[in-house]
Design a protein around this motif. Structure first.
Motif, PDB file in Angstrom:
ATOM      1  N   MET A   1      66.331-130.206  47.264  1.00  0.00           N
ATOM      2  CA  MET A   1      66.360-128.848  46.726  1.00  0.00           C
ATOM      3  C   MET A   1      66.254-128.895  45.198  1.00  0.00           C
ATOM      4  SD  MET A   1      66.697-126.885  49.413  1.00  0.00           S
ATOM      5  CE  MET A   1      67.550-125.352  49.161  1.00  0.00           C
ATOM      6  N   ARG A   2      65.541-127.929  44.630  1.00  0.00           N
ATOM      7  CA  ARG A   2      65.349-127.884  43.179  1.00  0.00           C
ATOM      8  C   ARG A   2      66.175-126.737  42.595  1.00  0.00           C
ATOM      9  NH1 ARG A   2      61.097-130.088  40.227  1.00  0.00           N
ATOM     10  NH2 ARG A   2      60.940-129.294  38.090  1.00  0.00           N
ATOM     11  N   HIS A   3      66.999-127.043  41.602  1.00  0.00           N
ATOM     12  CA  HIS A   3      67.903-126.065  41.002  1.00  0.00           C
ATOM     13  C   HIS A   3      67.549-125.851  39.529  1.00  0.00           C
ATOM     14  CE1 HIS A   3      70.833-126.298  44.420  1.00  0.00           C
ATOM     15  NE2 HIS A   3      70.301-127.516  44.531  1.00  0.00           N
ATOM     16  N   LEU A   4      67.265-124.609  39.166  1.00  0.00           N
ATOM     17  CA  LEU A   4      67.027-124.249  37.771  1.00  0.00           C
ATOM     18  C   LEU A   4      68.337-123.694  37.212  1.00  0.00           C
ATOM     19  CD1 LEU A   4      65.218-123.753  35.322  1.00  0.00           C
ATOM     20  CD2 LEU A   4      64.522-121.574  36.363  1.00  0.00           C
ATOM     21  N   ILE A   5      68.872-124.344  36.189  1.00  0.00           N
ATOM     22  CA  ILE A   5      70.169-123.972  35.625  1.00  0.00           C
ATOM     23  C   ILE A   5      69.971-123.414  34.226  1.00  0.00           C
ATOM     24  CG2 ILE A   5      72.503-124.747  35.090  1.00  0.00           C
ATOM     25  CD1 ILE A   5      72.027-127.130  36.953  1.00  0.00           C
ATOM     26  N   LEU A   6      70.329-122.139  34.039  1.00  0.00           N
ATOM     27  CA  LEU A   6      70.164-121.432  32.768  1.00  0.00           C
ATOM     28  C   LEU A   6      71.475-120.719  32.442  1.00  0.00           C
ATOM     29  CD1 LEU A   6      66.695-119.852  33.649  1.00  0.00           C
ATOM     30  CD2 LEU A   6      67.067-121.850  32.175  1.00  0.00           C
ATOM     31  N   MET A   7      72.435-121.473  31.965  1.00  0.00           N
ATOM     32  CA  MET A   7      73.769-120.930  31.688  1.00  0.00           C
ATOM     33  C   MET A   7      73.892-120.495  30.233  1.00  0.00           C
ATOM     34  SD  MET A   7      75.327-121.233  34.621  1.00  0.00           S
ATOM     35  CE  MET A   7      77.037-120.939  34.149  1.00  0.00           C
ATOM     36  N   ASP A   8      74.447-119.315  30.011  1.00  0.00           N
ATOM     37  CA  ASP A   8      74.753-118.854  28.665  1.00  0.00           C
ATOM     38  C   ASP A   8      76.063-119.507  28.220  1.00  0.00           C
ATOM     39  OD1 ASP A   8      74.517-117.496  26.294  1.00  0.00           O
ATOM     40  OD2 ASP A   8      75.008-115.530  27.101  1.00  0.00           O
ATOM     41  N   GLU A 263      59.075-118.410  33.847  1.00  0.00           N
ATOM     42  CA  GLU A 263      58.335-117.822  34.965  1.00  0.00           C
ATOM     43  C   GLU A 263      57.758-118.916  35.862  1.00  0.00           C
ATOM     44  OE1 GLU A 263      54.487-114.881  35.749  1.00  0.00           O
ATOM     45  OE2 GLU A 263      55.496-114.844  33.794  1.00  0.00           O
ATOM     46  N   GLU A 264      57.157-119.917  35.243  1.00  0.00           N
ATOM     47  CA  GLU A 264      56.591-121.034  36.010  1.00  0.00           C
ATOM     48  C   GLU A 264      57.691-121.885  36.631  1.00  0.00           C
ATOM     49  OE1 GLU A 264      54.042-123.671  37.801  1.00  0.00           O
ATOM     50  OE2 GLU A 264      53.570-121.735  36.881  1.00  0.00           O
ATOM     51  N   ARG A 265      58.766-122.106  35.908  1.00  0.00           N
ATOM     52  CA  ARG A 265      59.863-122.936  36.410  1.00  0.00           C
ATOM     53  C   ARG A 265      60.579-122.265  37.577  1.00  0.00           C
ATOM     54  NH1 ARG A 265      62.759-124.426  30.803  1.00  0.00           N
ATOM     55  NH2 ARG A 265      64.196-125.633  32.119  1.00  0.00           N
ATOM     56  N   LEU A 266      60.659-120.936  37.540  1.00  0.00           N
ATOM     57  CA  LEU A 266      61.268-120.200  38.652  1.00  0.00           C
ATOM     58  C   LEU A 266      60.462-120.363  39.934  1.00  0.00           C
ATOM     59  CD1 LEU A 266      62.457-116.902  36.937  1.00  0.00           C
ATOM     60  CD2 LEU A 266      63.883-118.370  38.392  1.00  0.00           C
ATOM     61  N   ARG A 267      59.153-120.389  39.802  1.00  0.00           N
ATOM     62  CA  ARG A 267      58.299-120.521  40.992  1.00  0.00           C
ATOM     63  C   ARG A 267      58.537-121.845  41.724  1.00  0.00           C
ATOM     64  NH1 ARG A 267      54.092-117.416  38.155  1.00  0.00           N
ATOM     65  NH2 ARG A 267      53.279-119.312  37.191  1.00  0.00           N
ATOM     66  N   LYS A 268      59.010-122.839  41.001  1.00  0.00           N
ATOM     67  CA  LYS A 268      59.245-124.155  41.591  1.00  0.00           C
ATOM     68  C   LYS A 268      60.668-124.328  42.110  1.00  0.00           C
ATOM     69  CE  LYS A 268      55.959-126.391  38.409  1.00  0.00           C
ATOM     70  NZ  LYS A 268      55.829-127.368  37.300  1.00  0.00           N
ATOM     71  N   ALA A 269      61.542-123.385  41.794  1.00  0.00           N
ATOM     72  CA  ALA A 269      62.971-123.536  42.097  1.00  0.00           C
ATOM     73  C   ALA A 269      63.338-122.983  43.470  1.00  0.00           C
ATOM     74  CB  ALA A 269      63.798-122.848  41.022  1.00  0.00           C
ATOM     75  N   ASP A 270      64.345-123.617  44.090  1.00  0.00           N
ATOM     76  CA  ASP A 270      64.934-123.093  45.324  1.00  0.00           C
ATOM     77  C   ASP A 270      66.119-122.181  45.004  1.00  0.00           C
ATOM     78  OD1 ASP A 270      63.391-124.573  47.447  1.00  0.00           O
ATOM     79  OD2 ASP A 270      64.145-126.287  46.302  1.00  0.00           O
ATOM     80  N   ALA A 299      60.684-113.319  41.144  1.00  0.00           N
ATOM     81  CA  ALA A 299      60.171-114.558  41.728  1.00  0.00           C
ATOM     82  C   ALA A 299      60.693-114.796  43.143  1.00  0.00           C
ATOM     83  CB  ALA A 299      60.549-115.743  40.838  1.00  0.00           C
ATOM     84  N   GLN A 300      61.613-113.930  43.588  1.00  0.00           N
ATOM     85  CA  GLN A 300      62.222-114.042  44.917  1.00  0.00           C
ATOM     86  C   GLN A 300      62.938-115.378  45.107  1.00  0.00           C
ATOM     87  OE1 GLN A 300      58.798-113.009  47.497  1.00  0.00           O
ATOM     88  NE2 GLN A 300      59.732-110.985  47.746  1.00  0.00           N
TER      89      GLN A 300
END
Length: 356
Positions: A1-8, A263-270, A299-300
């Motif tokens: 699984m691919r996780h995109l982490i964008l924490m403030d 936007e591109e990174r979201l498309r690759k994320a689960d 991006a759903q």
């Protein structure tokens, strides 16, 4: 699984990068084979320089003056002929001394630094607005940019009081370079959602001072043609001042997410993970957490929010959880890191169980 982490940031506890590392640690505890994609984020306030530095900008220093006119050395980020500055380092609320009168504080230092960087050859300057202690309508900035600010007797103002009070005539010039204001609020230049009423109390202004400054902001709003300009009230009106010299006002969150190629990174994320110290109604009004939820929805991709305090959940996220659930809230750095890690691991375990 691919996780995109964008924490403030978790203000007072963890920087954006540290919060992301804590979440990543929790994910990897539960799933050692997980693919982690993470970046520091900001919305035009605290942490903006770190975002650009992570993307290859060089951190440099320069001298200017703070919100009370004292010399101060500040950091900025530079790449080729582009620069990024954080106004909080110049006229931030944290820069104020106990003896400073909040009514007299100004943005001259921001204009001084912008002009210095222009002389160094910068052709585009991004100004991250957020966390300021000033409510001068950005007139200190305009003064340093070369605009004409004159008093009731048609003399140049002398900053004996708040420049909004002194200034009766104002003639602006257009900046001969690209100037961009990164804002995290949509407030107008005056009125109930303007900088005096909305942020004056937290900056130490008294009721009569707020009423006085808002009246002057109304008059300047007409002179500068800022009626109905969203974001003009950011940083005590500095957003409007930047607009008045030909600059543009943009969403700091949207601008930074675009810079990070999300936007591109979201498309690759689960899954996408985000969060901040406190999630409330403001989180949905131009702040980075709300923008990440919105982008994830487009991006759903399921979006998971971990926060210190949850006052109001953000629609569109899978859920929004406090890391301090059933425990006293703490700003301790080690405990905050540990609780973020723990809650990320628990949540991923629940998701794995639901998926069978």
């Amino acid at each position: 699984m691919r996780h995109l982490i964008l924490m403030d940031t978790f203000k007072g506890s963890l920087a954006s990068k540290e919060a992301a590392e804590a979440v990543a640690a929790g994910i990897l505890q539960q799933d050692p084979s997980a693919i982690i994609d993470q970046s520091p984020v900001a919305d035009g306030g605290e942490g903006t320089l770190a975002v650009y530095a992570a993307g290859g900008y060089e951190i440099r220093t320069e001298w200017t003056v703070d919100l009370a006119g004292r010399p101060c050395e500040v950091m900025y980020a530079q790449h080729e002929q582009e620069a990024v500055i954080e106004v909080a380092q110049i006229c931030g609320l944290s820069m104020r001394h106990e003896t400073d009168d909040p009514f007299l504080l100004h943005t001259k230092g921001v204009g001084h630094l912008v002009q210095t960087l222009r002389r160094k050859g910068m052709t585009k300057i991004r100004v991250a607005l957020g966390g300021t202690g000033t409510t001068d309508g950005g007139l200190g900035f305009l003064h340093e940019m070369g605009c004409s600010l004159r008093d009731a007797e048609d003399r140049p103002i002398r900053f004996h009081t708040n420049p909004l009070v002194e200034t009766r005539r104002l003639a602006c010039i257009d900046a001969p370079f690209s100037l961009e204001a990164l804002v995290d609020v949509r407030s107008h230049y005056s009125g109930q959602d303007g900088p005096a009423y909305l942020f004056g109390p937290q900056k130490g202004l008294r009721r009569n001072e707020i009423e006085c400054l808002d009246q002057r902001l109304k008059e300047m709003e007409t002179i500068l043609k800022l009626e109905n300009i969203q974001g003009a009230g950011a940083a005590g009106g500095l957003g409007g001042a930047i607009h008045a010299v030909g600059g543009t006002i943009v969403s700091g969150a949207q601008s930074i997410l675009a810079y990070l190629g999300c936007e591109e990174r979201l498309r690759k994320a689960d899954y996408v993970w985000t969060g901040e110290g406190k999630v409330d109604r403001q989180s949905q009004l131009g702040k980075i957490t709300g923008e990440i939820v919105r982008s994830a929805g487009i991006a759903q991709v399921p979006c998971l929010i971990l926060a210190g305090i949850v006052e109001e959940k953000i629609p569109g996220a899978l859920d929004c959880r406090s890391i301090h659930i059933d425990r006293p809230v703490t700003l301790d750095k080690e405990q905050t890191f540990a609780r973020l890690t723990e809650q990320a691991s628990i949540w991923l375990k629940e998701l794995s169980r639901e998926q069978g």
